[in-house]
Write a protein that holds these residues in place. Structure first.
Motif, short mmCIF file in Angstrom:
data_model
loop_
_atom_site.label_atom_id
_atom_site.label_comp_id
_atom_site.label_asym_id
_atom_site.label_seq_id
_atom_site.Cartn_x
_atom_site.Cartn_y
_atom_site.Cartn_z
N GLU A 14 0.84 -1.21 0.00
CA GLU A 14 0.00 0.00 0.00
C GLU A 14 0.87 1.25 0.00
O GLU A 14 0.58 2.22 -0.72
N LEU A 15 1.94 1.23 0.78
CA LEU A 15 2.83 2.37 0.82
C LEU A 15 3.44 2.63 -0.55
O LEU A 15 3.50 3.78 -1.02
N ALA A 16 3.88 1.58 -1.23
CA ALA A 16 4.49 1.75 -2.54
C ALA A 16 3.49 2.32 -3.54
O ALA A 16 3.84 3.17 -4.38
N ALA A 17 2.22 1.87 -3.46
CA ALA A 17 1.21 2.37 -4.39
C ALA A 17 0.90 3.84 -4.12
O ALA A 17 0.78 4.65 -5.07
N LEU A 18 0.77 4.21 -2.85
CA LEU A 18 0.51 5.61 -2.53
C LEU A 18 1.66 6.50 -2.98
O LEU A 18 1.46 7.58 -3.54
N ASP A 19 2.88 6.03 -2.75
CA ASP A 19 4.04 6.82 -3.14
C ASP A 19 4.12 6.95 -4.66
O ASP A 19 4.48 8.01 -5.18
N ALA A 20 3.75 5.90 -5.37
CA ALA A 20 3.77 5.96 -6.84
C ALA A 20 2.77 6.99 -7.34
O ALA A 20 3.06 7.79 -8.25
N HIS A 21 1.57 6.98 -6.76
CA HIS A 21 0.56 7.96 -7.17
C HIS A 21 1.04 9.38 -6.87
O HIS A 21 0.91 10.29 -7.70
N TRP A 22 1.61 9.57 -5.69
CA TRP A 22 2.09 10.90 -5.31
C TRP A 22 3.22 11.37 -6.22
O TRP A 22 3.24 12.52 -6.67
N ARG A 23 4.16 10.47 -6.52
CA ARG A 23 5.25 10.85 -7.42
C ARG A 23 4.72 11.20 -8.82
O ARG A 23 5.19 12.15 -9.46
N ALA A 24 3.73 10.43 -9.29
CA ALA A 24 3.16 10.71 -10.61
C ALA A 24 2.50 12.09 -10.62
O ALA A 24 2.65 12.87 -11.59
N ALA A 25 1.78 12.42 -9.55
CA ALA A 25 1.14 13.73 -9.49
C ALA A 25 2.17 14.84 -9.42
O ALA A 25 2.02 15.90 -10.06
N LEU A 64 -0.47 19.41 -1.71
CA LEU A 64 -1.81 19.14 -2.24
C LEU A 64 -1.88 17.75 -2.85
O LEU A 64 -2.88 17.03 -2.71
N ASN A 65 -0.83 17.37 -3.54
CA ASN A 65 -0.80 16.03 -4.13
C ASN A 65 -0.86 14.95 -3.05
O ASN A 65 -1.49 13.91 -3.22
N LEU A 66 -0.19 15.21 -1.93
CA LEU A 66 -0.22 14.23 -0.84
C LEU A 66 -1.64 14.08 -0.30
O LEU A 66 -2.12 12.96 -0.09
N VAL A 67 -2.34 15.20 -0.09
CA VAL A 67 -3.71 15.14 0.42
C VAL A 67 -4.61 14.41 -0.57
O VAL A 67 -5.42 13.56 -0.20
N HIS A 68 -4.48 14.74 -1.85
CA HIS A 68 -5.31 14.11 -2.87
C HIS A 68 -5.08 12.60 -2.88
O HIS A 68 -6.02 11.80 -2.94
N THR A 69 -3.83 12.19 -2.84
CA THR A 69 -3.49 10.77 -2.85
C THR A 69 -4.13 10.04 -1.69
O THR A 69 -4.75 8.98 -1.86
N HIS A 70 -4.02 10.59 -0.50
CA HIS A 70 -4.52 9.91 0.69
C HIS A 70 -6.04 10.01 0.81
O HIS A 70 -6.68 9.10 1.37
N LEU A 71 -6.61 11.08 0.30
CA LEU A 71 -8.07 11.15 0.28
C LEU A 71 -8.63 10.10 -0.68
O LEU A 71 -9.67 9.47 -0.40
N ASN A 72 -7.96 9.90 -1.80
CA ASN A 72 -8.35 8.82 -2.70
C ASN A 72 -8.44 7.48 -1.96
O ASN A 72 -9.40 6.72 -2.12
N ARG A 73 -7.45 7.21 -1.16
CA ARG A 73 -7.39 5.92 -0.47
C ARG A 73 -8.59 5.72 0.46
O ARG A 73 -9.24 4.66 0.44
N VAL A 74 -8.89 6.74 1.29
CA VAL A 74 -9.99 6.54 2.24
C VAL A 74 -11.35 6.52 1.53
O VAL A 74 -12.26 5.80 1.94
N VAL A 75 -11.47 7.27 0.46
CA VAL A 75 -12.72 7.23 -0.31
C VAL A 75 -12.93 5.85 -0.92
O VAL A 75 -14.03 5.28 -0.85
N LYS A 76 -11.88 5.31 -1.49
CA LYS A 76 -12.00 3.99 -2.11
C LYS A 76 -12.21 2.90 -1.07
O LYS A 76 -13.08 2.04 -1.23
#
Length: 792
Positions: A14-25, A64-76
């Protein structure tokens, strides 16, 4: 409330996936600021790949990218309905990047697909001629908040949460924005949030330490002092601090999980167990470096973690080879080859945390309120109209009559809860107290036995901050509901800048076919300039109308109904309308009733018209003079002047014209409601004197009508900054708007009349002189003024 349990830690996957999304953003955010070609770095960067003008704001984007990434996770993971309000002004690169990553941007704009070509268009269009703004704007999917002006994010977020019980509104507040007055007041919104009927707001205070060129106040407070401040506002803060991505990801995930669980527990306690204690809502304090993951130094000066990262950290990329190499190293540090496939599509790992469909932040219907909007059930006006047997035979308080109609609207929306009235402590003062028969005033704080009309589920909202009233209502409207803002006229100016932004939002959204129309922003300006005789000069300012009429003509509407039935007709139209800012100016004191409901509807539909019963035309010739009026007090003074002319100069042909829609004075080419020249000339004539009594500053009428053929004959009376604590009639006398002055104007401007009517003119001047002596001796107006009624 203590934690119900410790949230499970992130797995390595999960950490790797969140970090990948954040780096992409982050990669996409940097690319938007710099690149106009070579989006995936398939070859070394060259100066030709760089935009000629480097615009945008990097410093806030990684947070902002960090917040968006983690908000995605809790929403999903939790199946939450969510909306995010992005407060840090020019954080557009981050929000656009995330919308493109999740696919909502490409669905909204098919010409910007999730491919290499689409990525290139995403980059090129940012802050580029013909492209999109550098801040979050109407063009941004998922946004309800214009990010170009700071201070309003949190009040917008609360407005969105009211009456949306299943919605979580996350609001990112920049530490620069947190210094503004409106944002400071917005922290008190939690005292109005009903955990039973409303959604929740999760503020995220992003402390990256700096504004454009200075440190920020909250970031420099000792942590204990900051904690005391936020707890004093009624929040229970959770802290996320660091600069190591893995550490911050784990802490942010835990904070988000804890916050959502606490919110859910509070709502369950209120909704299922009947708990009435005001929750201490969670919030997150996110402290990460400004410009995080960007260049640490440029030209030997520190950048990351300083104010130098606020906008464009590397400014000489096209001309300085070292800057170009540094930019390429910066972009490659995100390892784009791991984040996007050969065709430019985000990888499965990048998208692992992204929800689907309308759960995506860029696709939520709450950010496109027209999708949720229902027609407002306005009761029949016949149920509230006043009876008018003949003009001026009775009087009513127009706003008190309107209060009955609003009570009906409030009652009709009791179950669906999509209508609110906001105002700064003035609902009863403005004679709208009938609303309290249908609902109370929203209030979650302490109550005392002496309090009246307070209710946890109330839908009248009073707080002595016009900024909060405006922001709450904007957030409410933008997420698919209806409302009205009632204010003393003089203090509507407090939200001048806020309404500017809302008008710009509406103007832009009208040009976006995917944004559906929303309910109009309706102002009722009362306790107006002419009846603030008791409060004095500080309360006497009719200039909000001037401000509004400077704005986009397809959006703004201004109405000055002269009596109760015309106010009902105007309000009915405004409440049913879409995508406008409607300004209605109407008095709360008893005013003569001039028109029946049927006549009022016809008059309001015309917007301006001759009142034949008030003039002395016989139809055989043109009038000798036109008496024009707009506003309730000016209308009364014009009719009183017409009455005097009828008695003293019966041979004079007088036409009385009332204007209820002030934009009718404009040419049709300048405003959709403007009159063609032929219609204007027929109503006001081309060559006869026009004496116009106007509610506000007289030069506005001149500005609106300056291109008309008869403008040289137009003489306007209105408010000219002559005010004090005095009698009602003395207010109009001081500003030369009174009936006697109007009669003198007629005598002075009708050719040949001055010589014939010298005695009449002198008599009018004598009454004005007697008036001044009378009020100083008796403290009230002349008997012939106080006891006057229409006798035409």
């Amino acid at each position: 409330m203590s934690d119900t349990h410790t949230p499970p830690a992130l797995s390595d996957q999960e950490l790797a996936a969140l970090d990948a999304h954040w780096r992409a953003a982050n990669y996409l955010a940097v690319g938007q600021i710099y690149l106009m070609a070579n989006p995936l770095l398939t070859r070394p960067l060259t100066p030709e790949d760089i935009k000629p003008r480097l615009l945008g704001h990097w410093g806030t984007s990684p947070g902002l990218n960090l917040v968006h990434t983690h908000l995605n996770r809790v929403v999903k993971d939790r199946g939450i309905e969510a909306l995010c309000v992005w407060g840090p002004g020019h954080g557009g690169p981050a929000v656009l990047a995330n919308a493109w990553l999740e696919g909502s941007y490409s669905e909204t704009y098919p010409d910007v697909p999730r491919t290499t070509e689409g990525m290139g268009r995403l980059f090129r269009q940012f802050s580029f001629p013909g492209g999109v703004p550098s801040h979050v704007a109407p063009e941004t999917p998922g946004s309800i908040h214009e990010g170009g002006e700071l201070g309003y994010a949190l009040t917008h977020a609360y407005g969105a949460a009211f009456d949306h019980p299943g919605l979580l509104v996350t609001c990112v507040i920049g530490d620069g924005e947190a210094e503004t007055g409106p944002l400071a007041a917005s922290w008190h919104s939690d005292k109005f949030l009903d955990p039973v009927h409303d959604g929740a707001v999760l503020p995220v205070l992003h402390l990256n330490g700096y504004k454009i060129a200075n440190p920020t106040v909250l970031a420099r407070l000792p942590e204990e002092e900051l904690d005391q401040l936020l707890r004093g506002y009624g929040h229970d803060p959770l802290y996320v601090t660091g600069d190591d991505p893995a550490t911050v990801h784990r802490a942010m995930a835990a904070a988000m999980d804890t916050a959502v669980e606490r919110i859910t527990a509070y709502q369950r306690a209120a909704r299922e167990d009947g708990v009435t204690d005001r929750p201490r809502w969670p919030m997150i304090v996110l402290r990460t470096p400004k410009g995080w993951t960007g260049p640490k130094e440029v030209d030997g000066l520190p950048v990351e973690g300083t104010w130098r990262s606020h906008q464009v950290p590397l400014s000489g990329v096209r001309d300085n080879p070292d800057h170009l190499r540094q930019l390429e190293g910066w972009l490659r540090s995100y390892r784009p080859e791991e984040l996007f496939d050969a065709d430019g599509r985000p990888t499965e790992q990048v998208l692992a945390c992204v929800p689907e469909g309308t759960a995506r932040l860029g696709s939520t219907p709450y950010a496109n309120g027209g999708l949720l909007l229902r027609d407002l059930p306005v009761p029949p006006l016949e149920d509230h109209a006043v009876r008018v047997d003949r003009p001026g035979s009775a009087s009513h308080s127009p706003t008190q009559v309107l209060g009955g109609l609003l009570e009906g609207v409030m009652a009709a929306t009791a179950e669906r809860r999509d209508f609110r009235v906001v105002g700064p402590d003035e609902t009863a003062s403005n004679r709208l107290q009938a609303l309290y028969r249908a609902t109370g005033k929203a209030w979650q704080a302490q109550t005392l036995p002496t309090d009246e009309h307070l209710a946890r589920d109330g839908r009248v909202m009073e707080v002595l901050s016009e900024h909060l009233c405006q922001g709450w209502l904007e957030g409410y409207l933008l997420t698919g509901r209806h409302g009205l803002f009632s204010s003393y006229e003089a203090f509507a100016h407090i939200v001048d800048s806020m309404v500017n932004q809302h008008i710009k939002w509406l103007r832009t959204s009208r040009r976006l076919p995917w944004r559906l129309p929303i309910a109009s922003l309706n102002y009722l300006l009362t306790s107006h300039v002419w009846r603030q005789d008791h409060n004095g000069f500080s309360h006497q300012d009719p200039g909000f109308v001037d401000h509004i009429l400077n704005k986009s003509p397809e959006v703004v509407r201004v109405y000055l109904p002269p009596d109760a039935n015309t106010l009902l007709s105007v309000a009915d139209h405004a409440l049913r309308s879409r995508d406008y800012v409607n300004v209605i100016v109407a008095g709360k004191q008893p005013t003569f009733d001039w028109l029946t409901l049927e006549e009022a509807r016809a008059h309001c539909a015309r917007g301006a018209g001759a009142w034949e019963w008030a003039g002395t035309e016989d139809g055989s010739r043109e009038p000798d003079v036109v008496l024009g009026c707009a506003g309730d007090v000016p209308t009364q003074e014009v009719l009183a002047a017409a009455d005097l002319l009828r008695r003293h100069l019966p041979e004079l042909a007088v036409r009385v014209v009332n204007v209820v829609d002030i934009a009718r004075m404009l040419p049709h080419g300048e405003h959709p409601h403007g009159m063609p020249d032929s219609e204007y000339d027929a109503l006001f004539t081309r060559d006869k004197p026009v004496i116009f009594a106007y509610h506000g500053y007289p030069w506005l009428i001149h500005r609106l009508a300056y291109r008309r053929a008869g403008h040289a004959n137009l003489h306007v009376r209105g408010y000219k900054e002559e005010g004090t604590t005095t009698t009602p009639f003395d207010m109009v006398v001081r500003n030369d708007l009174d009936r006697y002055r109007l009669v003198m104007d007629v005598i002075d401007r009708v050719p040949g009349l001055g010589v014939r009517a010298v005695a009449v003119r002198q008599a009018m001047a004598d009454v004005r002189t007697r008036h001044h002596a009378w009020i100083r001796e008796h403290g009230v107006d002349l008997p012939e003024v106080e006891e006057w009624s229409w006798s035409g």
